[in-house]
Design a protein around this motif. Structure first.
Motif, PDB file in Angstrom:
ATOM      1  N   HIS A  43     -24.334  32.347 -11.332  1.00  0.00           N
ATOM      2  CA  HIS A  43     -23.839  33.362 -10.402  1.00  0.00           C
ATOM      3  C   HIS A  43     -24.439  34.706 -10.827  1.00  0.00           C
ATOM      4  N   ARG A  44     -25.743  34.790 -10.589  1.00  0.00           N
ATOM      5  CA  ARG A  44     -26.521  35.979 -10.915  1.00  0.00           C
ATOM      6  C   ARG A  44     -27.389  36.276  -9.695  1.00  0.00           C
ATOM      7  N   VAL A  45     -27.561  37.533  -9.363  1.00  0.00           N
ATOM      8  CA  VAL A  45     -28.167  37.887  -8.082  1.00  0.00           C
ATOM      9  C   VAL A  45     -29.528  37.237  -7.878  1.00  0.00           C
ATOM     10  N   ASP A  46     -30.419  37.282  -8.864  1.00  0.00           N
ATOM     11  CA  ASP A  46     -31.760  36.712  -8.653  1.00  0.00           C
ATOM     12  C   ASP A  46     -31.703  35.209  -8.427  1.00  0.00           C
ATOM     13  N   ALA A  47     -30.832  34.521  -9.171  1.00  0.00           N
ATOM     14  CA  ALA A  47     -30.698  33.076  -8.994  1.00  0.00           C
ATOM     15  C   ALA A  47     -30.106  32.740  -7.633  1.00  0.00           C
ATOM     16  N   LEU A  48     -29.163  33.538  -7.179  1.00  0.00           N
ATOM     17  CA  LEU A  48     -28.527  33.292  -5.880  1.00  0.00           C
ATOM     18  C   LEU A  48     -29.485  33.541  -4.718  1.00  0.00           C
ATOM     19  N   LEU A  49     -30.354  34.522  -4.867  1.00  0.00           N
ATOM     20  CA  LEU A  49     -31.358  34.767  -3.829  1.00  0.00           C
ATOM     21  C   LEU A  49     -32.296  33.569  -3.699  1.00  0.00           C
ATOM     22  N   ASP A  50     -32.579  32.909  -4.808  1.00  0.00           N
ATOM     23  CA  ASP A  50     -33.415  31.707  -4.766  1.00  0.00           C
ATOM     24  C   ASP A  50     -32.653  30.534  -4.156  1.00  0.00           C
ATOM     25  N   TYR A 126     -16.402  34.508  -9.625  1.00  0.00           N
ATOM     26  CA  TYR A 126     -17.696  35.073 -10.009  1.00  0.00           C
ATOM     27  C   TYR A 126     -17.583  36.165 -11.088  1.00  0.00           C
ATOM     28  N   PRO A 127     -18.732  36.506 -11.695  1.00  0.00           N
ATOM     29  CA  PRO A 127     -18.817  37.747 -12.459  1.00  0.00           C
ATOM     30  C   PRO A 127     -18.556  38.955 -11.546  1.00  0.00           C
ATOM     31  N   ALA A 128     -18.162  40.062 -12.136  1.00  0.00           N
ATOM     32  CA  ALA A 128     -17.706  41.224 -11.367  1.00  0.00           C
ATOM     33  C   ALA A 128     -18.761  41.747 -10.398  1.00  0.00           C
ATOM     34  N   ASP A 129     -20.031  41.820 -10.823  1.00  0.00           N
ATOM     35  CA  ASP A 129     -21.040  42.411  -9.947  1.00  0.00           C
ATOM     36  C   ASP A 129     -21.266  41.572  -8.697  1.00  0.00           C
ATOM     37  N   VAL A 130     -21.170  40.247  -8.832  1.00  0.00           N
ATOM     38  CA  VAL A 130     -21.333  39.366  -7.675  1.00  0.00           C
ATOM     39  C   VAL A 130     -20.096  39.462  -6.780  1.00  0.00           C
ATOM     40  N   ALA A 131     -18.916  39.476  -7.382  1.00  0.00           N
ATOM     41  CA  ALA A 131     -17.676  39.598  -6.611  1.00  0.00           C
ATOM     42  C   ALA A 131     -17.649  40.879  -5.800  1.00  0.00           C
ATOM     43  N   ASP A 186     -15.458  30.919  -3.660  1.00  0.00           N
ATOM     44  CA  ASP A 186     -16.495  30.091  -4.285  1.00  0.00           C
ATOM     45  C   ASP A 186     -16.426  28.641  -3.806  1.00  0.00           C
ATOM     46  N   THR A 187     -17.505  28.130  -3.218  1.00  0.00           N
ATOM     47  CA  THR A 187     -17.533  26.714  -2.792  1.00  0.00           C
ATOM     48  C   THR A 187     -17.627  25.767  -3.982  1.00  0.00           C
TER      49      THR A 187
END
Length: 244
Positions: A43-50, A126-131, A186-187
């Motif tokens: 749950h990290r922005v770059d990984a989620l974009l992928d 999620y981590p705070a930044d994703v939430a 979160d699914t």
């Protein structure tokens, strides 16, 4: 003929919620699921974009077969793109599927509209930044988040290990008296078997990611009717849903 709503689901964590939902929904519903590529479980922005990239989703869609609708069942892999990006994601995916298509992020918006919600609490794993990005997404559709709680779990695999009591307690502990409902985005979180218990514990509607994903997919498939045992959202099928 049963209504068939295709589920695109990243990796393996709480995909077994969908057979549970299919069983609860009844014999007129099918929820075939395709696992989409997850190169990194984070749950990290770059990984989620992928995870939510056009190529990954198109490959999953082509593996679904004949369906009446499609849902990209990954909240963070849609809202992380922002409002415009999430809308473009769905539009490109629908160009591949050729049937009504949506994502879990929009499912939350549409479910809130169906129930007439304006103020919600968010219990995010999620981590705070994703939430916080999920909160921004909801605010873009005039939903006020009166409380945000972040459990700080990095991987979907870990989220998927949370059991019944942990999920019930997480929802109840992160409610707010000002909130009209609690959202659990979160699914990767198992909730399907406990939807009624969640609402009993919290004392108000609880919207969970796999629940709203199935609801949205069935709404788009033309199977929008009251169904018992799946929480307030499925029981209340009479309100309007605005496009988003």
């Amino acid at each position: 003929m049963p209504h068939t709503a295709g589920i695109l689901y990243p990796g393996h964590s709480a995909e077994d919620d969908y057979p549970v939902l299919e069983n609860l929904l009844g014999e007129d519903v099918r929820l075939p699921l395709v696992h989409t590529l997850m190169r990194e479980d984070a749950h990290r922005v770059d990984a989620l974009l992928d995870v939510g990239s056009e190529q990954v989703l198109a490959e999953g869609a082509r593996a679904l077969g004949a369906v009446d609708s499609v849902i990209w069942a990954c909240t963070s892999g849609s809202f992380v793109f922002g409002q415009a990006g999430a809308r473009e994601q769905v539009e490109k995916l629908q160009a591949v599927t050729g049937v009504p298509t949506s994502s879990t992020s929009f499912a939350f918006v549409h479910a809130a509209a169906r129930l007439g919600l304006r103020r919600v609490a968010v219990a995010a794993t999620y981590p705070a930044d994703v939430a916080e990005r999920f909160v921004e997404f909801l605010q873009g559709y005039d939903l006020e988040v009166v409380r945000l709680s972040s459990r700080g779990i990095v991987t979907a695999a870990e989220v998927g290990t949370l059991g019944r009591e942990a999920v019930l307690e997480f929802a109840a502990a992160n409610d707010d008296e000002r909130a009209e409902a609690v959202l659990m985005p979160d699914t990767a979180l198992h909730t399907a078997a406990w939807l009624e218990e969640l609402e009993q514990r919290v004392g108000k509607p609880v919207l969970t990611a796999n629940q709203v994903s199935a609801w949205e997919a069935l709404r788009l498939a033309g199977a929008d009717r009251p169904r018992a045992g799946l929480g307030t959202l499925f029981a209340d099928q009479n309100g309007p849903v605005t496009s988003g």
